[in-house]
Enzyme design. Sequence first.
Site, PDB file in Angstrom:
ATOM      1  N   GLY A 115     -51.702  16.082 -32.737  1.00  0.00           N
ATOM      2  CA  GLY A 115     -52.875  15.404 -33.280  1.00  0.00           C
ATOM      3  C   GLY A 115     -52.674  15.089 -34.760  1.00  0.00           C
ATOM      4  O   GLY A 115     -51.848  15.706 -35.440  1.00  0.00           O
ATOM      5  N   CYS A 116     -53.434  14.135 -35.266  1.00  0.00           N
ATOM      6  CA  CYS A 116     -53.248  13.700 -36.659  1.00  0.00           C
ATOM      7  C   CYS A 116     -53.620  14.802 -37.647  1.00  0.00           C
ATOM      8  O   CYS A 116     -52.839  15.136 -38.551  1.00  0.00           O
ATOM      9  CB  CYS A 116     -54.046  12.431 -36.926  1.00  0.00           C
ATOM     10  SG  CYS A 116     -55.806  12.513 -36.496  1.00  0.00           S
ATOM     11  N   HIS A 117     -54.818  15.389 -37.492  1.00  0.00           N
ATOM     12  CA  HIS A 117     -55.216  16.488 -38.379  1.00  0.00           C
ATOM     13  C   HIS A 117     -54.236  17.655 -38.235  1.00  0.00           C
ATOM     14  O   HIS A 117     -53.830  18.272 -39.224  1.00  0.00           O
ATOM     15  CB  HIS A 117     -56.615  16.995 -38.025  1.00  0.00           C
ATOM     16  CG  HIS A 117     -57.689  15.964 -38.025  1.00  0.00           C
ATOM     17  ND1 HIS A 117     -58.196  15.402 -39.176  1.00  0.00           N
ATOM     18  CD2 HIS A 117     -58.383  15.397 -37.002  1.00  0.00           C
ATOM     19  CE1 HIS A 117     -59.148  14.541 -38.863  1.00  0.00           C
ATOM     20  NE2 HIS A 117     -59.276  14.524 -37.554  1.00  0.00           N
ATOM     21  N   ALA A 118     -53.880  17.948 -36.997  1.00  0.00           N
ATOM     22  CA  ALA A 118     -53.019  19.097 -36.734  1.00  0.00           C
ATOM     23  C   ALA A 118     -51.646  18.920 -37.369  1.00  0.00           C
ATOM     24  O   ALA A 118     -51.066  19.881 -37.889  1.00  0.00           O
ATOM     25  CB  ALA A 118     -52.878  19.314 -35.234  1.00  0.00           C
ATOM     26  N   SER A 119     -51.103  17.709 -37.326  1.00  0.00           N
ATOM     27  CA  SER A 119     -49.779  17.483 -37.919  1.00  0.00           C
ATOM     28  C   SER A 119     -49.770  17.872 -39.385  1.00  0.00           C
ATOM     29  O   SER A 119     -48.873  18.584 -39.854  1.00  0.00           O
ATOM     30  CB  SER A 119     -49.373  16.016 -37.758  1.00  0.00           C
ATOM     31  OG  SER A 119     -49.127  15.704 -36.407  1.00  0.00           O
TER      32      SER A 119
END
Length: 313
Positions: A115-119
């Site tokens: 995920g974008c936030h997770a990256s």
Amino acid sequence: MKHAVFVDGQEGTTGLRIHEYLASRADIEVLRIDPDKRKDAAERARLLNAADVAFLCLPDAAAVEAAALITNPNTCLIDASTAHRTVPGWAFGLPELAAGQREQLRASKRIANPGCHASAFILLMRPLVDAGLVPAALPVSATSLTGYSGGGKKMIEQYQAGGDVKLESPRPYALGLAHKHIPEMMTHTGLTTKPVFVPVVGNFYKGLSVTIPLHRAQLAPGATAERLHAAFAEHYAGEPFVRVMPLNDPATMEGGFFDVQGCNDTNRVDLFVFANGEQVLLMARLDNLGKGASGAAVQSMNVHLGVEENLGL
């Protein structure tokens, strides 16, 4: 030799961007489904099994159903949904995660795109947990500011239509403290305490930054800002898509404001450490449609196929 690639969910934001990345690739043959057959399971199954690499740009439940359609052991499946990011047997599509990650991506036929936030969160926290500078049980908090394109077609249309004054200011969301990226944020950092995570959508198209505040007293003895910064530099040495910015980045400090959109239209992640004697801010920025989604998926494909990792990116 060309590699056959199919994007299931080609009309969504992530699918369209993947097609843009692949458009100029002489080594890729893109398989396309007729618009009137997009929901035809038999036709989707045919194309999924004909592909060397298939991208799933679908909601979670639909991604699980699509994965079950693949009977060809040679098809590499890269899933952009949340469905498989913590599932055993699926490689996590973040080549920079740790030593041996690229080998996993080359060998695996099932890759879960982060995920974008997770990256951004994982790229900040994993090196520090691995180095013993951040205790695994530390109760971390993080804020992520992102452009509205991360919300998909409906949110994009809502913002671009204009006229809604509520959309002019930043909007925190996931107030139930159960954002769907949290499981992968824990699994792939080694954190054992669920972080308090506050995502915020702003009135700009794309760009994302995650900020993690820390008190020096929370960290391992000797965990100075210099040691935190050095851990990033060591972990990401030679990484083509990760840029560790100078400690207390002079350009940012001089300007006085952080540029959330500074990595837009790239597949790059910039990492920052800002600190005084007692407090630290860790910050990461990326393009939520690039390294936060489609670019990361293409990067994982490149690793899996054994071609230049930055090809098309």
